[in-house]
Motif scaffolding. Structure first.
Motif, PDB file in Angstrom:
ATOM      1  N   VAL A  20     -13.868  -8.539   3.365  1.00 51.50           N
ATOM      2  CA  VAL A  20     -13.246  -7.219   3.286  1.00 51.50           C
ATOM      3  C   VAL A  20     -12.385  -6.942   4.516  1.00 51.50           C
ATOM      4  O   VAL A  20     -12.139  -7.818   5.340  1.00 51.50           O
ATOM      5  N   ALA A  21     -11.930  -5.689   4.608  1.00 49.25           N
ATOM      6  CA  ALA A  21     -11.095  -5.239   5.740  1.00 49.25           C
ATOM      7  C   ALA A  21      -9.848  -6.098   5.878  1.00 49.25           C
ATOM      8  O   ALA A  21      -9.575  -6.675   6.907  1.00 49.25           O
ATOM      9  N   ARG A  22      -9.095  -6.175   4.783  1.00 48.01           N
ATOM     10  CA  ARG A  22      -7.833  -6.912   4.839  1.00 48.01           C
ATOM     11  C   ARG A  22      -6.746  -6.051   5.465  1.00 48.01           C
ATOM     12  O   ARG A  22      -5.852  -6.561   6.107  1.00 48.01           O
ATOM     13  N   LYS A  25      -7.168   0.189   9.290  1.00 48.95           N
ATOM     14  CA  LYS A  25      -7.329   1.615   9.049  1.00 48.95           C
ATOM     15  C   LYS A  25      -5.994   2.288   9.322  1.00 48.95           C
ATOM     16  O   LYS A  25      -5.370   2.036  10.359  1.00 48.95           O
ATOM     17  N   TYR A  34      -9.532  13.041   6.885  1.00 49.84           N
ATOM     18  CA  TYR A  34     -10.264  12.375   5.808  1.00 49.84           C
ATOM     19  C   TYR A  34     -11.026  13.423   5.009  1.00 49.84           C
ATOM     20  O   TYR A  34     -11.669  14.302   5.582  1.00 49.84           O
TER      21      TYR A  34
ATOM     22  N   PHE C  77     -17.343   5.087  -6.556  1.00 45.87           N
ATOM     23  CA  PHE C  77     -17.243   5.919  -5.371  1.00 45.87           C
ATOM     24  C   PHE C  77     -16.116   5.377  -4.503  1.00 45.87           C
ATOM     25  O   PHE C  77     -15.767   4.203  -4.598  1.00 45.87           O
ATOM     26  N   HIS C  78     -15.595   6.232  -3.670  1.00 49.14           N
ATOM     27  CA  HIS C  78     -14.496   5.789  -2.814  1.00 49.14           C
ATOM     28  C   HIS C  78     -14.799   6.131  -1.363  1.00 49.14           C
ATOM     29  O   HIS C  78     -15.062   7.278  -1.044  1.00 49.14           O
ATOM     30  N   ASN C  80     -13.233   6.685   1.856  1.00 53.15           N
ATOM     31  CA  ASN C  80     -11.929   6.894   2.486  1.00 53.15           C
ATOM     32  C   ASN C  80     -11.818   6.237   3.851  1.00 53.15           C
ATOM     33  O   ASN C  80     -10.754   5.791   4.259  1.00 53.15           O
ATOM     34  N   GLN C  81     -12.954   6.171   4.546  1.00 50.02           N
ATOM     35  CA  GLN C  81     -12.932   5.619   5.904  1.00 50.02           C
ATOM     36  C   GLN C  81     -12.622   4.119   5.896  1.00 50.02           C
ATOM     37  O   GLN C  81     -12.177   3.573   6.889  1.00 50.02           O
ATOM     38  N   CYS C  83     -10.814   2.712   3.280  1.00 47.35           N
ATOM     39  CA  CYS C  83      -9.596   2.510   2.492  1.00 47.35           C
ATOM     40  C   CYS C  83      -8.400   2.247   3.386  1.00 47.35           C
ATOM     41  O   CYS C  83      -8.280   2.793   4.480  1.00 47.35           O
ATOM     42  N   TYR C  85      -5.369   2.935   2.323  1.00 45.39           N
ATOM     43  CA  TYR C  85      -4.363   3.887   1.844  1.00 45.39           C
ATOM     44  C   TYR C  85      -3.075   3.186   1.416  1.00 45.39           C
ATOM     45  O   TYR C  85      -1.976   3.686   1.629  1.00 45.39           O
ATOM     46  N   GLU C 125      -3.527   8.711  -0.736  1.00 45.52           N
ATOM     47  CA  GLU C 125      -4.964   8.975  -0.797  1.00 45.52           C
ATOM     48  C   GLU C 125      -5.426   8.847  -2.248  1.00 45.52           C
ATOM     49  O   GLU C 125      -4.781   9.353  -3.160  1.00 45.52           O
ATOM     50  N   ASN C 148      -9.559  -3.573   0.756  1.00 45.07           N
ATOM     51  CA  ASN C 148     -10.634  -3.496   1.736  1.00 45.07           C
ATOM     52  C   ASN C 148     -12.009  -3.348   1.100  1.00 45.07           C
ATOM     53  O   ASN C 148     -13.006  -3.342   1.791  1.00 45.07           O
ATOM     54  N   LEU C 188     -23.574   4.312   0.810  1.00 53.61           N
ATOM     55  CA  LEU C 188     -22.157   4.564   0.994  1.00 53.61           C
ATOM     56  C   LEU C 188     -21.582   3.568   1.993  1.00 53.61           C
ATOM     57  O   LEU C 188     -22.245   3.187   2.952  1.00 53.61           O
TER      58      LEU C 188
END
Lengths: 418, 646, 192
Positions: A20-22, A25, A34, C77-78, C80-81, C83, C85, C125, C148, C188
């Motif tokens: 993950v984390a491609r 942020k 957020y 579920f999503h 956001n932290q 994601c 975007y 978003e 992600n 989560l």
């Protein structure tokens, strides 16, 4: 072996976390905040204790209705409340019937966390049965209550047949314990015919079965309770020794037989006249014979079921997975089952799985012995009981079969006159 | 009395309604179970179709309408079902209430006088029923046990007994092959001995590296080995064109006579990227520039009847390519010297071949897999799963269908051959396996189930010390198998995503690289990872390695040389043109074609200098094949041979 | 409970004796079970809700079909932290999307449960409408293979009936559905 498994799991998690984390942020310039998403959790603890409290209250109310007020009206009221609250509102889970399996699993596997509420759900109705008969069945159990509410007429099934069919709950119970203790399946939950009706959805096969049972319940008293319910078998056992039995009426029975006709579950035994004369000692011989047959049946049942523990173990998910893996290996042309694919994707080790399956099969070995023994023993006991003659002067309630529905009270002329 | 009648009528009416509603709900529920509108197959097919034709507006609007409809259907169905169930419950409650009220008065008296019954009689009867039941149960159980015992394929018994017979089987197999081999060789022509399975396995590895140049790229080879290969060279030259069928046409064909001075080429390119897919050729004297338009240094150019992305292979004076379209799947044999189409073998009338072509991506086509030969037989595979094997004259020896591959781009793995084993990496969506067939009759020798997902990579043979290995790259692992029985030797999980490139081997190291994953170097002996890198990763193009370097061409235009020792990028060229064709090393140079047809020639050393680059003018996706002083190139439409003109 | 009596007693009193014995045995049996299990169960108040471990979930699609609820209690579920975007979102668009608009042929979610809102260039978003989501997990698969992995499947506890044995857990290919304590009712990704 366990360490191996945990190591492989760790490795796998690492590999997955790596994936993950491609994208970094995002770095917002517009002052974007957020969103704060809150996922609500129902107060499960509150509800489960609430259920337990209501169950206790209703049990107490049923005890009062059965032993004090002797009012079928109150029992029907309790039934209605139970169907609406436990059935439709709380949608059934966890119930006392299902808790058998949790308890069996907790006994078999010390690593299983048994919630206290579930334990109490299991124990409370049994304790009540020990003191006051099957008051749980009277109207507190939504399954029994639903059948009671739709029952309008009773067409009697031949008594020998009902007695013989009475072993089914014990067989059901034995299998439920076997599958629960080996962490394979909760068959009581799986084959609960009414849960689909309470939830208005679910497995169509079970709903159809439930509807058919309900249609049957219109003309035959509580078919599920009589011929299927495993918890009813336990409750019957406990209420056999109950301190206070359900009574039709005050002692002055006039043997009018009205109550006998009214009983939906055929639990009222008429006065028996020892009509046939037998040679002296023949009865004792018969009893002795069945006493000898009892351990034979127990051991035989245990061995027979145990001989099938391999096939039985296929109900377990892990065992099935290994089976799938092996058939996949043999017939490579078959399309890969999603389970097998997932197993490979998760980097599963066949050797570890084989060890696990070996362990599960050991458990099946033990528990199929016990379950087979239970089946043999229950059948043997039933035969033994049927070989004993009893004399009765008045109409009496058989506490094992009586579900305390209270139908007989209004039929009894002695009650009316009181 | 009047009330009763009302209740009865009410009960009847509700019963009828409830029954009708229940049936309706049941039917609609069953329908929704069978085909939820959201999983409409039509919609999915349309969407896929739209992906390949994005400009089709009509299709797009059709999708939009259908999507809206299906969602509407889904949600209304759900809400209808919900309200329907509530109504049904209400009706059932009314029905139950009415029935109760109707029967309320009848309760005081029993319907009829029941016989009091003799309890003892009942008990006796109950006992008898129970005993009958018990006997029936016992009988059924015994029957089950008996049928289980009779059934040979019992799960656990088999599982416990499995390891032993397996070992025995292999031993038997070995004995069989050993026993049958001599007899076969005796019955057959003596020339063919050179290519018999086990002996040839021993002899062949030296063939691709017989020359000094090859010895230089893999100097690990002991000196005596080089000497031996040197010594065997003339012998091979004789044996190399031994097959009488090959010698004969060369005499018979008059065109050949026009080139009498040219000896039959010794260097072969039997598979995709050369022998054993090594990516290195011992060919020498390859021109470093040519011009298609003026035919400078171009021997001939000819069109290929049907399209394909596969690469040419060369054996003796024969060049093989395949081509396929909706109508036919064909294997072509061209003459190396004249470019004449010698014969065409069609893969038709194969049992199990799909009537309709599988859906393939335009970039893959139906003939993406390169053919393979062992100088006696040629095998070709197509995206339909059709596998065709002919002799060198185009006579079909056998053909079979391996099962239509479930492959969203189209099957693309090339064939590999080891001795008389035809090796096929068959990694598709439905199953992933590695097959080894007897090339003489197509019989399955072994088959390994692979735990990998779909890949488009091709197997490679690595000669590690004195033991050969089949190296297969897939998702997620690079795996080494023993050619003899397909036993897994090692397996390294290192890949991910869609693996299109093939691995390569040099100097005891297996290299694998794929876009969205990484480049890895693996010790071929034990499968330990030597290094990993992710600077420069190929998509379709396969890397090639020497003792010092790993050369990689990417689809985004970068061409790199990694250090074989530590995986550091030694040199990188940004050429800004995609590469699907694989680099091949010949004559100390790396030859590489870009998709647009530009040829790049680099020095095959750690400096990795760009020696020359020029546009050939024809799109090139295939990898060239090298033979003595000649290079065979397949462009999008045609085939040409490059040779220095005196 | 069916032993022959040795004591020379009348049939009624013998039966009474048996009954008392039985009551004692049954009662002590109950107490034994309770006493054996109660200390262990009282300590473990939690572990009472079903939840998906997103680390193990492989998005096989069974959550959509196996749940006892008419529309599955499993929802996307999503986080956001987590994601990115992205404009080209692997969970929002189909894999080979040509144009980044909301036309039906480009969308991945079969029920249209994902909505997106422009934040600032180049960020968008994404929000899940749980009323529309049916838990098929297509977007989750897309997000975890191209993005992600900020989209993940969870059991919406408000909807879940908390069956004694979860029907999905029984068929879950990777054993991702497990019992969790009430305090950790959701797993989560952004509040790990």
């Amino acid at each position: 072996m366990k360490r191996l498994a945990s190591i492989s799991v760790l490795l796998m998690l690492k590999a997955r976390a790596f994936a993950v984390a491609r994208f970094p942020k995002p770095d917002f310039h517009s002052g974007y905040q957020y969103p704060d998403i809150v996922h609500t959790v129902p107060n499960e603890t509150f509800w489960s204790w609430m259920d337990l409290g209501i169950l206790t209250l209703m049990l107490l109310a049923a005890v009062w209705a059965v032993h004090r007020a002797k009012s079928r009206r109150i029992i029907l009221g309790i039934s209605l409340v139970s169907v609406l609250y436990f059935g439709f509102y709380r949608s059934g889970c966890v119930c006392s019937l299902g808790s058998i399996q949790n308890v069996a699993l907790a006994i078999a596997d010390p690593g299983y966390h048994l919630p206290l509420v579930v334990l109490l759900l299991f124990l409370l109705p049994l304790a009540f049965a020990l003191f006051a008969g099957r008051v749980f069945c009277a109207g507190v159990c939504p399954i029994g209550a639903l059948q009671e509410l739709v029952n309008v007429r009773n067409f009697r099934i031949s008594r020998p047949v009902t007695v013989a069919l009475g072993v089914i709950p014990w067989i059901y119970l034995a299998f439920a314990i076997l599958y629960a203790a080996t962490r394979s399946q909760f068959i009581i939950c799986r084959f609960d015919p009414f849960i689909g009706i309470f939830r208005m959805g679910g497995d169509i096969g079970m709903i159809v079965f439930g509807v058919l049972l309900l249609l049957l319940a219109v003309f035959v008293g509580r078919p599920f309770c009589q011929f299927l319910c495993p918890y009813g078998a336990l409750l019957g056992l406990f209420s056999r020794f109950s301190a206070r039995k359900v009574e039709i009426t005050s002692p002055e029975c006039i043997n009018c037989s009205l109550c006998h006709h009214a009983c939906p579950v055929d639990a009222i035994r008429p006065p028996s006249r020892s009509s046939r004369e037998e040679a002296a000692g023949k009865g004792i011989k018969r009893v002795l014979l069945y006493l000898c047959v009892l351990p034979l049946l127990t051991v035989g049942g245990a061995l027979l079921l145990d001989s099938q523990h391999d096939s039985l173990s296929l109900a377990n998910k892990q065992v099935r997975l290994l089976h799938l893996l092996q058939t996949q290996e043999e017939t490579a042309t078959l399309q890969m089952a999603p389970e097998v694919e997932a197993f490979h994707e998760m980097g599963g080790d066949v050797q570890v799985l084989e060890e696990q399956v070996g362990h599960i099969r050991q458990q099946f070995h033990l528990w199929s012995l016990l379950a087979g023994g239970l089946i043999g023993f229950s059948v043997g006991c039933r035969l033994l009981r049927l070989s004993v003659k009893r004399t009765r002067k008045t109409y009496e309630i058989d506490p094992v079969a009586c579900v305390a529905c209270g139908k007989c009270w209004s039929y009894c002329p002695q009650n009316k006159s009181r | 009395m009047k009330d009763r009648k009302i209740y009865r009528d009410l009960a009847l009416v509700t019963a009828v309604f409830a029954l009708a509603l229940a049936i309706m709900l049941g039917v609609s529920w069953l329908q929704s179970r069978r085909s939820t509108p959201l999983q409409s197959q039509v919609l999915e097919t349309l969407k896929e179709l739209h992906e390949s034709h994005p400009e089709n507006e009509e299709l797009a609007s059709q999708i939009r309408q259908l999507d809206l409809l299906s969602r509407k259907a889904y949600f209304t169905e759900k809400s209808q079902l919900k309200s329907g169930v509530w109504i049904l419950c209400g009706m059932a409650a009314i029905l139950a209430f009415c029935l109760r009220m109707y029967y309320k008065d009848s309760r005081t008296l029993p319907g009829k006088e029941l016989p009091a019954g003799d309890e003892w009689q009942d008990k006796t009867l109950s006992r008898r029923y129970l005993q009958w039941g018990l006997a029936t149960g016992l009988g059924v159980l015994l029957l089950i046990i008996l049928s289980n015992a009779l059934q040979p394929a019992r799960f656990f018994r088999q599982h416990e007994a499995e390891p032993l017979p397996d070992v025995d089987n292999y031993a038997v197999l070995d004995e069989e092959t050993q026993a049958t081999e001599p007899t076969q060789t005796i019955t057959e022509e003596p020339e063919q001995q050179a290519v018999r399975p086990m002996q040839s396995v021993e002899a062949e590895p030296q063939q691709p590296v017989p020359s000094a140049q090859a010895a230089e790229t893999t100097p690990q080879q002991p000196a005596q080995n080089a000497q031996a290969s040197e010594a065997s060279r003339p012998q091979q030259a004789v044996q190399g064109r031994p097959a009488s069928e090959e010698a004969r046409p060369s005499k018979e064909l008059p065109q050949v006579a026009t080139e009498p001075s040219v000896p039959l080429p010794v260097v072969k390119s039997r598979a995709f990227r050369g022998n054993y897919s090594s990516g290195r050729s011992s060919a020498k004297g390859i021109p470093t520039s040519w011009d298609l338009s003026s035919s400078r240094n171009v021997l001939w150019q000819t069109a290929i009847p049907r399209h394909g992305y596969n690469s040419p292979i060369v054996s003796g004076r024969k060049v093989f390519v395949t081509g396929a379209d909706e109508r036919a799947r064909e294997l072509y044999c061209f003459d190396l010297f004249s470019g004449e189409l010698l014969w065409t073998a069609t893969a038709d009338n194969i049992p199990g071949s799909p009537g309709q072509m599988p859906e393939v991506n335009e970039d893959t086509g139906l003939a993406a897999s390169t053919a393979v030969t062992n100088d006696k037989q040629v095998c070709a595979i197509f995206a339909t799963g059709d596998l065709l094997c002919t002799d060198m004259e185009g006579r079909r020896l056998w053909a079979r269908n391996l099962g239509t591959p479930d492959n969203h781009y189209g099957f693309a793995s090339s064939l590999q051959m080891y001795g008389n084993l035809l090796i096929i990496q068959y990694d598709n969506n439905d199953k992933a396996e590695l097959l080894a067939l007897n090339v003489e009759n197509g019989a399955e020798v072994w088959r390994r189930n692979r735990k990998d997902k779909i890949a488009w990579s091709s197997p490679v043979i690595a000669q590690v010390g004195d033991k050969p290995l089949i190296i297969v790259m897939g998702n997620p692992a690079i795996t080494a198998y023993q050619p003899r029985d397909g036993q897994e030797v090692w397996r390294v999980d290192c890949m991910s995503g869609e693996v299109g490139a093939s691995p390569c081997y040099a100097n005891g190291i297996v290299y694998g690289a794929s876009e969205y994953a990484k480049a890895v170097a693996i010790n071929a002996e034990d499968g330990s990872v030597l290094w990993e890198a992710d600077d420069c990763l190929p998509e379709c193009s396969s890397p090639v390695a020497t003792k010092e370097c790993l050369y990689v061409a990417t689809s985004y235009g970068a061409v790199c040389a990694y250090s074989a020792e530590n995986g550091k990028v030694l040199r990188q060229h940004e050429l800004e043109t995609p590469f699907y064709s694989s680099p091949v090393i010949a004559d100390g140079k790396v030859y590489l074609f870009s998709n647009s047809g530009k040829c790049y020639i680099f020095s095959a050393d750690i400096r990795f200098e760009l020696l020359n680059s020029f546009d050939t003018g024809e799109q090139t996706f295939a990898t060239p094949a090298f033979t003595d002083s000649m290079m065979v190139v397949r462009t999008d439409k045609s085939l040409y041979v490059v040779r220095k003109k005196e | 409970m069916k032993k022959q009596a040795k004591q020379p007693k009348g049939p009624t009193s013998r039966r009474d004796f048996f009954k008392t014995c039985g009551t004692i045995i049954a009662g002590s049996g109950l107490l034994a079970v309770g006493g054996y299990l109660a200390p262990r169960s009282s300590a473990t108040e939690g572990d009472s809700m079903w939840q998906i471990d997103p680390e193990l979930c492989l998005q096989c699609g069974r959550c959509q079909t196996e749940c006892v609820m008419p529309v599955s209690a499993v929802k996307c579920f999503h986080a956001n932290q987590v994601c990115g975007y992205c404009d080209l979102c692997g969970g929002y668009y189909r894999a080979n999307v040509k144009e980044l608009n909301t036309a039906a042929e480009n969308m991945l979610c079969p029920t249209g449960a994902i909505t997106r809102k422009y934040v600032e260039d180049p960020y968008f978003e994404y929000t899940i409408d749980e009323d529309l989501c049916n838990g098929c997990g297509k977007c989750v698969k897309g997000c975890s293979s191209f993005g992600n992995g900020s989209l993940f499947l969870q059991i919406q506890q408000e909807i879940c009936l908390n069956c004694n044995e979860c029907q999905i857990a029984k068929v879950c290919v990777s054993g991702a559905i497990q019992r969790v304590p009430v305090s950790k009712a959701y797993r989560l990704k952004d509040k790990a």
